[in-house]
Design a protein around this motif. Structure first.
Motif, short mmCIF file in Angstrom:
data_model
loop_
_atom_site.label_atom_id
_atom_site.label_comp_id
_atom_site.label_asym_id
_atom_site.label_seq_id
_atom_site.Cartn_x
_atom_site.Cartn_y
_atom_site.Cartn_z
N HIS A 143 6.75 18.64 -4.26
CA HIS A 143 6.30 19.37 -2.86
C HIS A 143 5.97 20.71 -3.18
CE1 HIS A 143 6.97 16.44 0.51
NE2 HIS A 143 7.33 15.69 -0.42
N HIS B 31 2.10 14.76 5.49
CA HIS B 31 3.42 15.03 4.84
C HIS B 31 3.58 15.95 4.17
CE1 HIS B 31 7.23 13.69 3.36
NE2 HIS B 31 6.84 13.68 2.13
N HIS B 32 2.81 16.50 3.25
CA HIS B 32 2.96 17.72 2.30
C HIS B 32 2.80 18.73 3.04
CE1 HIS B 32 3.89 16.42 -1.92
NE2 HIS B 32 3.30 15.15 -1.40
N GLY C 129 4.75 15.82 9.98
CA GLY C 129 5.33 15.35 8.53
C GLY C 129 6.75 15.30 8.45
N ASP C 130 7.44 14.62 9.61
CA ASP C 130 9.01 14.30 9.76
C ASP C 130 9.21 12.94 9.29
OD1 ASP C 130 7.84 13.07 11.64
OD2 ASP C 130 8.99 13.88 13.27
N SER C 131 8.56 12.26 8.63
CA SER C 131 8.86 10.89 7.89
C SER C 131 9.29 9.79 8.98
CB SER C 131 9.99 10.91 7.11
OG SER C 131 9.73 11.86 5.87
N ASN D 235 12.12 6.89 0.16
CA ASN D 235 11.20 7.58 1.18
C ASN D 235 11.93 8.12 2.20
OD1 ASN D 235 8.30 7.52 0.81
ND2 ASN D 235 8.93 5.45 -0.03
N HIS E 156 13.92 13.28 2.77
CA HIS E 156 13.62 14.00 3.87
C HIS E 156 14.43 13.75 5.07
CE1 HIS E 156 10.07 15.24 1.41
NE2 HIS E 156 9.83 14.02 1.30
N THR F 292 5.90 19.13 5.90
CA THR F 292 7.10 18.40 5.56
C THR F 292 8.19 18.62 6.67
OG1 THR F 292 6.62 18.59 3.20
CG2 THR F 292 8.55 18.15 3.56
N ASN G 158 -2.68 10.86 5.47
CA ASN G 158 -1.34 10.99 5.93
C ASN G 158 -0.27 11.55 4.95
OD1 ASN G 158 -2.20 9.61 8.37
ND2 ASN G 158 -1.81 7.74 7.50
N HIS G 159 -0.64 11.12 3.71
CA HIS G 159 0.45 11.88 2.76
C HIS G 159 0.34 13.49 2.41
CE1 HIS G 159 3.37 11.40 -0.29
NE2 HIS G 159 2.52 12.00 -1.25
#
Length: 403
Positions: free
Chosen positions: A342, A189-190, A199-201, A291, A295, A193, A184-185
């Protein structure tokens, strides 16, 4: 990390009497995607090998401007040029700079554990509160900084030891499963991003909570929600990994509980559990805030129409100012060097700090965003625009002139 300035305004919105136009991205080619199987067996698009997203934009009045045409200098060339500059710094750095500094911080945190548990034995307020502070800072240093570095294999250059440290910090200390955490991270996410739906948080959003409950009360539940979420994700991993995670989670919780009873001298299970909750939620507020600050509120993109890595990262990531407590507990790569992280996620916190002047100067010279903003400014922004940023779906950003 985000760059200073107000978050991107929707197209046509008037600000101070002027209408902000959101430029449109032209001439982009869609990077090739390949289907990758998630740890649980579900199929999800993951970026093609060799492609990584770039830094995020920062807070503040962030009005996207037209990027100047750079004929003969494609985005790949920009990223290659920056990578060469960073690689020179990495090669000239000692092991102490690449890994030693951050390992020492984690080691010092372990050495502080006995002092924290012993301080909790005191019946006086000041020593007791000192024990809570010590254990709270140590807990977040191990679970946030340690887990984050371990997920990116930034603690050591040995693949075998990287796996060991990932299990220790992510599963034993943080009560999460390694496979899902890294997928997931690192992959999502990376890899994507600020790409809508990937990866939109959005996992940090809880739309049914109002702004004050979310920003100031909900973080206290992080120590409870984290293992519950982890248990729900175990169905997506192989049974061996799930069994290992369960054993590590139980061992981590039980060791903390046993030490409070037998070293700190708590008389009842409930008082020990309450102390566990208190120490594990000590820095939960900045953890949640960081967190979302770095973003959300920055440009968002569609999966099939997003800029290349260096633009994606410079637009969608923001840096916060240095802070002694958060730098120690969370690490530079999550606070003041998030853009650098990032762009170069495999570097340690100390190396991200070392390359920060190079990255910031390069992006500014190439007329690319380098987003920075203060913690208080971002907090005020999210309180003012909570509905827009945390409840409603973000608008897709269109940029002009990036080629």
């Amino acid at each position: 990390p985000l760059e200073d300035g107000d978050p991107v305004r929707p197209r046509g919105q008037q600000v101070n009497g002027e209408v902000s136009g959101v430029p449109r991205l032209t001439g982009m080619q869609n990077p090739s995607l390949r289907d990758t199987t998630a740890p649980g067996g579900s199929r999800t698009h993951v970026m093609a090998e060799g492609w990584e997203p770039g830094p995020e934009l920062g807070d503040g009045d962030l009005t996207l401007q037209r990027a100047p045409q750079r004929a003969g200098q494609p985005e790949e060339a920009l990223m290659s040029e920056l990578s060469q500059l960073v690689q020179k710094v990495v090669k000239s750095s000692s092991w102490w700079e690449r890994h030693g500094v951050d390992i020492s911080i984690l080691a010092c945190s372990f050495l502080l554990l006995p002092a924290g548990f012993l301080c909790l034995r005191s019946a006086q307020a000041i020593p007791f509160l000192a024990g809570v502070l010590i254990l709270g800072v140590v807990h977040h240093t191990l679970t946030v900084k340690g887990s984050h570095l371990a997920s990116h294999n930034a603690l050591t250059e040995s693949k075998s030891w990287s796996k060991v440290w990932a299990i220790f910090f992510i599963e034993l200390c943080s009560a999460f499963t390694v496979e899902q955490a890294t997928y997931n991270h690192v992959k999502i996410h990376h890899g994507y991003t600020n790409v809508i739906g990937l990866g939109d948080s959005s996992t940090w959003k809880i739309p049914f909570l109002n702004r004050y409950v979310y920003m100031f009360m909900a973080p206290l539940a992080v120590p409870i929600l984290t293992p519950l979420v982890a248990l729900g994700l175990l169905r997506n991993v192989e049974w061996k990994a799930a069994l290992r995670t369960l054993c590590c989670m139980f061992l981590g919780f039980y060791c903390h509980y046993w030490l409070l009873l037998h070293i700190s001298g708590f008389q009842s299970p409930w008082s020990a559990l309450l102390c566990m909750l208190l120490t594990r939620s000590l820095l939960a507020h900045p953890y949640i805030h960081v967190n979302i600050f770095q973003h959300i509120g920055l440009p968002m993109f569609a999966a099939d129409c997003r800029p290349k890595r260096i633009h994606l990262m410079s637009l969608g990531v923001l840096n916060l100012p240095r802070n002694a407590l958060l730098d120690w507990s969370f690490g530079h790569s999550l606070i003041s060097c998030h853009v650098e992280h990032h762009l170069f996620p495999s570097l340690s916190d100390n190396m991200c700090l070392k390359i920060k002047p190079i990255v910031s100067q390069f992006l500014k010279q190439k007329k690319l965003p380098y987003n920075e903003d203060t913690y208080s400014s971002r907090l005020w922004l999210f309180l003012q625009k909570y509905e827009e940023l945390m409840v409603h779906a973000p608008p897709i950003t269109e940029l002009v002139g990036i080629q």
